[in-house]
Design a protein around this motif. Structure first.
Motif, PDB file in Angstrom:
ATOM      1  N   UNK A 161       2.535   2.209   1.294  1.00  0.00           N
ATOM      2  CA  UNK A 161       3.942   2.425   0.958  1.00  0.00           C
ATOM      3  C   UNK A 161       4.075   3.133  -0.385  1.00  0.00           C
ATOM      4  N   UNK A 162       3.276   2.712  -1.349  1.00  0.00           N
ATOM      5  CA  UNK A 162       3.344   3.325  -2.681  1.00  0.00           C
ATOM      6  C   UNK A 162       2.871   4.771  -2.631  1.00  0.00           C
ATOM      7  N   UNK A 163       1.752   5.005  -1.957  1.00  0.00           N
ATOM      8  CA  UNK A 163       1.240   6.376  -1.847  1.00  0.00           C
ATOM      9  C   UNK A 163       2.218   7.246  -1.066  1.00  0.00           C
ATOM     10  N   UNK A 164       2.755   6.710   0.021  1.00  0.00           N
ATOM     11  CA  UNK A 164       3.721   7.472   0.818  1.00  0.00           C
ATOM     12  C   UNK A 164       4.970   7.823   0.040  1.00  0.00           C
ATOM     13  N   UNK A 165       5.469   6.882  -0.753  1.00  0.00           N
ATOM     14  CA  UNK A 165       6.675   7.171  -1.536  1.00  0.00           C
ATOM     15  C   UNK A 165       6.374   8.146  -2.672  1.00  0.00           C
ATOM     16  N   UNK A 220       8.909   2.390  -2.096  1.00  0.00           N
ATOM     17  CA  UNK A 220       7.772   1.484  -2.039  1.00  0.00           C
ATOM     18  C   UNK A 220       8.149   0.052  -2.351  1.00  0.00           C
ATOM     19  N   UNK A 221       9.171  -0.143  -3.170  1.00  0.00           N
ATOM     20  CA  UNK A 221       9.550  -1.478  -3.604  1.00  0.00           C
ATOM     21  C   UNK A 221      10.410  -2.245  -2.615  1.00  0.00           C
ATOM     22  N   UNK A 222      11.316  -1.561  -1.939  1.00  0.00           N
ATOM     23  CA  UNK A 222      12.237  -2.242  -1.035  1.00  0.00           C
ATOM     24  C   UNK A 222      11.510  -2.955   0.109  1.00  0.00           C
TER      25      UNK A 222
END
Length: 157
Positions: A28-32, A113-115
């Motif tokens: 998620x972090x990398x994708x965002x 990434x956070x949501x």
């Protein structure tokens, strides 16, 4: 064999599935982060061109002279880099991108990434309560809305 899984057990099963581990958070972090970089690479130049064309005070389009129109557009869009090479022209469409790029990428990582991380944690802790109180479908929608709201509070403007 009969399936005797209760509503509380099924919500805890989905919240703690192996797919929601650390690998998923990293993805998620990398994708965002990729979304933030892509946004900058694709939309920043388009936005810069639009603003430069709007702020140009001279007439850029001359119907009787397509060559003059092309020259005027080149000057309006690329300004001081109008007579330079393609790479320099492309670079001129990213004025002040340094701090803005870091901010935009971090903002996207926080937001996108956070949501889901907040949603996963809220589902683990409050999922059964929301399901009992509002029903499964509405409860999940409200959990998602609440986690999005919490992220929105931290995002600020």
């Amino acid at each position: 064999m009969t399936n005797t899984t209760t509503k509380e057990e099924s919500s805890s099963i989905t919240a703690t599935s192996p797919a929601s581990g650390k690998g998923k958070s990293k993805a998620r972090i990398i994708g965002s982060a990729v979304a933030g970089v892509s946004e900058l690479a694709l939309f920043h130049p388009v936005d810069t061109i639009a603003k430069r064309l709007m702020s140009t005070e001279t007439q850029t389009i001359i119907l009787s002279s397509p060559a003059q129109t092309a020259s005027n557009l080149n000057t309006a869009i690329f300004r001081n880099a109008a007579s330079e090479g393609v790479i320099t022209k492309w670079g001129s469409l990213f004025p002040g991108v340094g701090f803005g790029a870091a901010y935009k990428i971090l903002q996207r990582v926080y937001k996108f990434g956070g949501q889901p991380v907040v949603l996963d944690r809220m589902t683990k802790k409050f999922g059964a309560d929301f399901d009992d109180r509002f029903g499964h479908k509405t409860g999940r929608t409200l959990l998602s809305a609440t986690s999005g709201s919490l992220i929105g509070i931290g995002e600020g403007k």
